[in-house]
Scaffold this motif. Structure first.
Motif, PDB file in Angstrom:
ATOM      1  N   LYS A 382       8.593  -9.222  21.742  1.00 39.10           N
ATOM      2  CA  LYS A 382       8.611  -8.658  20.405  1.00 39.10           C
ATOM      3  C   LYS A 382       8.485  -9.788  19.015  1.00 39.10           C
ATOM      4  CE  LYS A 382      12.641  -5.606  21.640  1.00 39.10           C
ATOM      5  NZ  LYS A 382      13.836  -5.376  21.353  1.00 39.10           N
ATOM      6  N   ILE A 383       8.646 -10.989  19.313  1.00 33.72           N
ATOM      7  CA  ILE A 383       8.446 -11.900  18.321  1.00 33.72           C
ATOM      8  C   ILE A 383       6.874 -12.001  18.004  1.00 33.72           C
ATOM      9  CG2 ILE A 383       8.574 -14.303  17.564  1.00 33.72           C
ATOM     10  CD1 ILE A 383      11.122 -14.277  18.973  1.00 33.72           C
ATOM     11  N   TYR A 384       6.411 -12.151  19.032  1.00 31.57           N
ATOM     12  CA  TYR A 384       4.733 -12.553  19.008  1.00 31.57           C
ATOM     13  C   TYR A 384       3.818 -11.177  18.487  1.00 31.57           C
ATOM     14  CZ  TYR A 384       3.489 -10.868  23.565  1.00 31.57           C
ATOM     15  OH  TYR A 384       3.481 -10.167  25.092  1.00 31.57           O
ATOM     16  N   THR A 385       4.516  -9.912  18.809  1.00 27.16           N
ATOM     17  CA  THR A 385       4.023  -8.546  18.322  1.00 27.16           C
ATOM     18  C   THR A 385       4.136  -8.488  17.031  1.00 27.16           C
ATOM     19  OG1 THR A 385       4.639  -7.697  20.612  1.00 27.16           O
ATOM     20  CG2 THR A 385       4.255  -6.194  18.530  1.00 27.16           C
ATOM     21  N   ALA A 386       5.367  -9.109  16.504  1.00 31.71           N
ATOM     22  CA  ALA A 386       5.526  -8.843  14.823  1.00 31.71           C
ATOM     23  C   ALA A 386       4.624  -9.953  14.117  1.00 31.71           C
ATOM     24  CB  ALA A 386       7.015  -9.152  14.607  1.00 31.71           C
ATOM     25  N   VAL A 387       4.313 -10.969  14.680  1.00 31.10           N
ATOM     26  CA  VAL A 387       3.722 -12.052  14.021  1.00 31.10           C
ATOM     27  C   VAL A 387       2.275 -11.310  14.144  1.00 31.10           C
ATOM     28  CG1 VAL A 387       2.816 -14.402  14.126  1.00 31.10           C
ATOM     29  CG2 VAL A 387       5.137 -14.024  14.778  1.00 31.10           C
ATOM     30  N   GLN A 388       1.741 -10.838  15.200  1.00 28.26           N
ATOM     31  CA  GLN A 388       0.250 -10.247  15.061  1.00 28.26           C
ATOM     32  C   GLN A 388       0.375  -9.316  14.054  1.00 28.26           C
ATOM     33  OE1 GLN A 388      -2.765 -10.551  17.539  1.00 28.26           O
ATOM     34  NE2 GLN A 388      -2.131 -12.751  17.506  1.00 28.26           N
ATOM     35  N   ALA A 389       1.289  -8.357  14.162  1.00 27.23           N
ATOM     36  CA  ALA A 389       1.244  -7.409  13.281  1.00 27.23           C
ATOM     37  C   ALA A 389       1.127  -7.630  11.675  1.00 27.23           C
ATOM     38  CB  ALA A 389       2.290  -6.487  13.124  1.00 27.23           C
ATOM     39  N   ALA A 390       1.860  -8.705  11.268  1.00 24.53           N
ATOM     40  CA  ALA A 390       1.799  -9.111   9.887  1.00 24.53           C
ATOM     41  C   ALA A 390       0.533  -9.963   9.540  1.00 24.53           C
ATOM     42  CB  ALA A 390       3.217 -10.004   9.781  1.00 24.53           C
ATOM     43  N   LEU A 391       0.161 -10.973  10.433  1.00 26.35           N
ATOM     44  CA  LEU A 391      -0.925 -11.599  10.147  1.00 26.35           C
ATOM     45  C   LEU A 391      -2.220 -10.912  10.507  1.00 26.35           C
ATOM     46  CD1 LEU A 391      -0.253 -15.154  11.909  1.00 26.35           C
ATOM     47  CD2 LEU A 391       0.301 -14.405   9.673  1.00 26.35           C
ATOM     48  N   THR A 392      -2.532  -9.589  10.745  1.00 25.94           N
ATOM     49  CA  THR A 392      -3.529  -8.896  10.939  1.00 25.94           C
ATOM     50  C   THR A 392      -3.363  -7.759   9.741  1.00 25.94           C
ATOM     51  OG1 THR A 392      -2.700  -7.523  12.619  1.00 25.94           O
ATOM     52  CG2 THR A 392      -4.399  -9.211  13.325  1.00 25.94           C
ATOM     53  N   GLY A 393      -2.551  -7.869   9.254  1.00 27.08           N
ATOM     54  CA  GLY A 393      -2.384  -6.943   7.950  1.00 27.08           C
ATOM     55  C   GLY A 393      -1.817  -5.517   8.536  1.00 27.08           C
ATOM     56  N   LYS A 394      -1.502  -5.298   9.595  1.00 28.68           N
ATOM     57  CA  LYS A 394      -1.171  -3.964  10.102  1.00 28.68           C
ATOM     58  C   LYS A 394       0.070  -3.554   9.474  1.00 28.68           C
ATOM     59  CE  LYS A 394      -3.561  -4.260  14.426  1.00 28.68           C
ATOM     60  NZ  LYS A 394      -3.212  -4.123  15.861  1.00 28.68           N
ATOM     61  N   SER A 395       1.281  -4.556   9.149  1.00 33.88           N
ATOM     62  CA  SER A 395       2.435  -4.173   8.295  1.00 33.88           C
ATOM     63  C   SER A 395       2.816  -5.455   7.689  1.00 33.88           C
ATOM     64  CB  SER A 395       3.426  -4.173   9.463  1.00 33.88           C
ATOM     65  OG  SER A 395       3.031  -2.913  10.495  1.00 33.88           O
ATOM     66  N   ASP A 396       3.671  -5.163   6.719  1.00 32.94           N
ATOM     67  CA  ASP A 396       4.342  -6.438   6.026  1.00 32.94           C
ATOM     68  C   ASP A 396       5.136  -7.130   6.969  1.00 32.94           C
ATOM     69  OD1 ASP A 396       6.829  -5.300   5.594  1.00 32.94           O
ATOM     70  OD2 ASP A 396       6.108  -4.407   3.760  1.00 32.94           O
ATOM     71  N   PRO A 397       5.572  -8.442   6.722  1.00 33.92           N
ATOM     72  CA  PRO A 397       6.608  -8.921   7.425  1.00 33.92           C
ATOM     73  C   PRO A 397       7.867  -8.205   7.973  1.00 33.92           C
ATOM     74  CG  PRO A 397       5.513 -10.552   6.098  1.00 33.92           C
ATOM     75  CD  PRO A 397       4.975  -9.170   5.601  1.00 33.92           C
ATOM     76  N   ALA A 398       8.744  -7.706   6.861  1.00 35.90           N
ATOM     77  CA  ALA A 398       9.864  -6.966   7.156  1.00 35.90           C
ATOM     78  C   ALA A 398       9.461  -5.743   8.119  1.00 35.90           C
ATOM     79  CB  ALA A 398      10.355  -6.381   5.777  1.00 35.90           C
ATOM     80  N   GLN A 399       8.229  -4.871   7.710  1.00 38.66           N
ATOM     81  CA  GLN A 399       8.298  -3.873   8.552  1.00 38.66           C
ATOM     82  C   GLN A 399       7.702  -4.142   9.834  1.00 38.66           C
ATOM     83  OE1 GLN A 399       4.972  -2.367   6.011  1.00 38.66           O
ATOM     84  NE2 GLN A 399       6.193  -0.981   5.352  1.00 38.66           N
ATOM     85  N   ALA A 400       7.014  -5.313  10.137  1.00 39.98           N
ATOM     86  CA  ALA A 400       6.697  -5.764  11.394  1.00 39.98           C
ATOM     87  C   ALA A 400       7.934  -6.058  12.074  1.00 39.98           C
ATOM     88  CB  ALA A 400       5.679  -6.924  11.173  1.00 39.98           C
ATOM     89  N   LEU A 401       8.846  -6.791  11.640  1.00 36.51           N
ATOM     90  CA  LEU A 401      10.145  -7.205  12.629  1.00 36.51           C
ATOM     91  C   LEU A 401      10.854  -6.075  12.870  1.00 36.51           C
ATOM     92  CD1 LEU A 401      10.495 -10.619  10.461  1.00 36.51           C
ATOM     93  CD2 LEU A 401      10.123 -10.528  12.870  1.00 36.51           C
ATOM     94  N   GLN A 402      10.923  -5.356  11.874  1.00 36.79           N
ATOM     95  CA  GLN A 402      11.906  -3.929  12.113  1.00 36.79           C
ATOM     96  C   GLN A 402      11.268  -3.145  13.051  1.00 36.79           C
ATOM     97  OE1 GLN A 402      14.815  -2.738  10.624  1.00 36.79           O
ATOM     98  NE2 GLN A 402      14.775  -1.740  12.580  1.00 36.79           N
ATOM     99  N   GLN A 403       9.693  -2.946  13.186  1.00 35.34           N
ATOM    100  CA  GLN A 403       9.214  -2.139  14.232  1.00 35.34           C
ATOM    101  C   GLN A 403       9.201  -2.947  15.511  1.00 35.34           C
ATOM    102  OE1 GLN A 403       5.232  -1.890  12.509  1.00 35.34           O
ATOM    103  NE2 GLN A 403       5.701  -0.340  11.354  1.00 35.34           N
ATOM    104  N   ALA A 404       9.084  -4.352  15.604  1.00 31.53           N
ATOM    105  CA  ALA A 404       9.279  -5.028  16.849  1.00 31.53           C
ATOM    106  C   ALA A 404      10.809  -4.938  17.452  1.00 31.53           C
ATOM    107  CB  ALA A 404       8.707  -6.262  16.647  1.00 31.53           C
ATOM    108  N   GLN A 405      11.779  -5.056  16.621  1.00 29.32           N
ATOM    109  CA  GLN A 405      13.222  -4.873  16.917  1.00 29.32           C
ATOM    110  C   GLN A 405      13.502  -3.510  17.329  1.00 29.32           C
ATOM    111  OE1 GLN A 405      15.284  -7.214  17.050  1.00 29.32           O
ATOM    112  NE2 GLN A 405      16.860  -5.811  17.977  1.00 29.32           N
ATOM    113  N   SER A 406      13.001  -2.384  17.109  1.00 28.39           N
ATOM    114  CA  SER A 406      13.147  -1.187  17.440  1.00 28.39           C
ATOM    115  C   SER A 406      12.306  -0.783  18.800  1.00 28.39           C
ATOM    116  CB  SER A 406      12.793  -0.228  16.235  1.00 28.39           C
ATOM    117  OG  SER A 406      13.472  -0.512  15.226  1.00 28.39           O
ATOM    118  N   SER A 407      11.492  -1.540  19.126  1.00 26.96           N
ATOM    119  CA  SER A 407      10.745  -1.363  20.250  1.00 26.96           C
ATOM    120  C   SER A 407      11.552  -1.753  21.614  1.00 26.96           C
ATOM    121  CB  SER A 407       9.327  -2.122  20.361  1.00 26.96           C
ATOM    122  OG  SER A 407       9.647  -3.184  20.542  1.00 26.96           O
ATOM    123  N   GLN A 408      11.053  -0.966  22.564  1.00 30.05           N
ATOM    124  CA  GLN A 408      11.953  -1.475  23.784  1.00 30.05           C
ATOM    125  C   GLN A 408      11.293  -2.418  24.661  1.00 30.05           C
ATOM    126  OE1 GLN A 408      14.592   0.314  24.887  1.00 30.05           O
ATOM    127  NE2 GLN A 408      14.347   1.444  22.871  1.00 30.05           N
TER     128      GLN A 408
END
Length: 408
Positions: A382-408
């Motif tokens: 979940k952590i590296y998924t969120a980092v990748q999402a934020a650094l590639t511009g797919k989500s802002d940091p808060a959204q990226a972390l929320q999406q990762a936390q909600s994933s299974q």
């Protein structure tokens, strides 16, 4: 052939399923011994080290009064090998594991408590004991450990007028900006979509009070925003989302990065470049009052459950020797790591100044499995998924972390 060694933070994904794949009857049946047909005075030792470590084993074998048969397994295949051995009841007498794997293997019933052999971890760095403990029982101990700090080019600091290493995020960001020039980034770290990326993000997340139990918090968001800010400044290459830790150190020795997050296992690489004037400092915290918290790396020795109680007792003596302060110092020299015993670590740091920043960081380091135990790999993903999402511009940091936390 040189045995491949797993870099810290590079836990194989097959380990996630370890507890489920081990036979449920293992504890009751007592497992099996890899050395059942061998002499009762021969212990089988299994690791993913190289032959350069063998003199340590031979020294302890002599002290315990046994012979040793040493099996070096490539790091990426060690856990799969352990799974197969457990299924066929051919586990070795002494098994080395990367510290995040200990709780998963202990949960399967494949390991015996080290308290059976008089081991309790007294004098060890607290994170070492926590990493080797499952449900209140100690199953593994590490002779030497490692963690992350920041290597920096002293000549580039001097040329830029930077007189002291940064201690806060603001200072780190300002220093990175000052050191960034055409063809050179001020800062580099591995932001790759593997456990290495999670491992390198942890000092920023943990030191700011973030937790893997819930990634969607202001503290972790601040940490991810900080890394994104460094990238937006141009101080971190956008290519870092594809860089391993070895790629990062290669950028450093090539003069393409002035500061890099990395560990003492890179000393041999740095030593090949005699003209590189470097030093290291702890990963800065967001504010001056926070305690730096970096992840604990390093390998632990365990005693698998086999059918031979006498050999298990000898294996326990062997692990006790390996983790003695005297052998810790020898292991630290070979592995370029920090002794797990705090007194031995202080002694080693006095004789090897470059290890001092790591010895300091280890004191407040945290085991990756401390909070979630065998579920740590899920959080790491979940952590590296969120980092990748934020650094590639797919989500802002808060959204990226929320999406990762909600994933299974």
């Amino acid at each position: 052939m040189k045995t491949a060694r797993r870099r810290p933070g590079k836990t194989p994904k097959v380990a996630v399923a370890a507890a489920a794949l081990f036979p449920l009857s293992l504890t009751a049946c007592g497992g099996g011994g890899a050395s059942g047909a061998e002499s009762p005075n021969t212990l089988t030792v299994q690791d993913y080290y190289e032959a350069v470590h063998d003199p340590i084993y031979q020294a302890c074998a002599k002290k315990v009064g046994v012979q040793v048969k040493i099996n070096h397994i490539p790091g990426a295949g060690l856990i799969q090998k352990v799974l197969q051995q457990s299924s066929s009841r051919t586990l070795p007498d002494v098994l080395m594991l990367d510290n995040p794997d200990v709780q998963q293997i202990a949960a399967s019933g494949a390991l015996s408590p080290l308290s059976d052999y008089g081991l309790n971890g007294d004098g060890m760095v607290p994170a070492v004991v926590k990493a080797g403990t499952h449900e209140g029982k100690l199953y593994g101990l590490a002779p030497a450990v490692n963690t992350l700090t920041i290597f920096y080019n002293k000549d580039l600091f001097e040329a830029a007028g930077v007189t002291a290493p940064p201690k806060t995020w603001d200072e780190l960001r300002a220093t990175a900006k000052k050191l960034t020039q055409q063809g050179r980034y001020g800062f580099a770290m591995s932001n790759i979509n593997t456990y290495e990326g999670s491992w390198q993000f942890l000092p920023f997340m943990w030191s700011n009070g973030g937790s893997e139990q819930n990634l969607a918090t202001p503290e972790t968001t601040q940490a991810l925003q900080f890394v994104l800010d460094l990238q937006n400044d141009g101080s971190i290459s956008k290519s870092a989302i594809n860089w391993s830790q070895d790629d990062v150190i290669n950028q450093f020795v090539a003069g393409k990065a002035a500061m890099v997050v990395n560990g003492p296992w890179q000393f041999p690489t740095l030593g090949k470049h005699k003209d590189l004037n470097w030093a290291a400092f702890p990963v800065p915290t967001r504010t001056a009052g926070q305690t730096p918290v970096a992840p604990l790396g390093g390998e632990m020795y365990t005693v698998p459950r086999t059918r031979d109680k006498a050999k298990m007792a000898k294996a326990g003596e062997f692990v006790k020797c390996l983790t003695s302060p005297e052998q810790q110092l020898e292991t630290a020299k070979i592995r370029q790591n920090v002794p797990s015993n705090m007194a031995a670590a202080a002694t080693f740091a006095q004789t090897k100044p470059e290890i001092a920043p790591f010895a300091t960081a280890v004191k407040t380091a945290r085991a990756r499995t401390e909070l979630l135990g065998a579920d740590w790999p899920k959080a790491a993903t979940k952590i590296y998924t969120a980092v990748q999402a934020a650094l590639t511009g797919k989500s802002d940091p808060a959204q990226a972390l929320q999406q990762a936390q909600s994933s299974q």
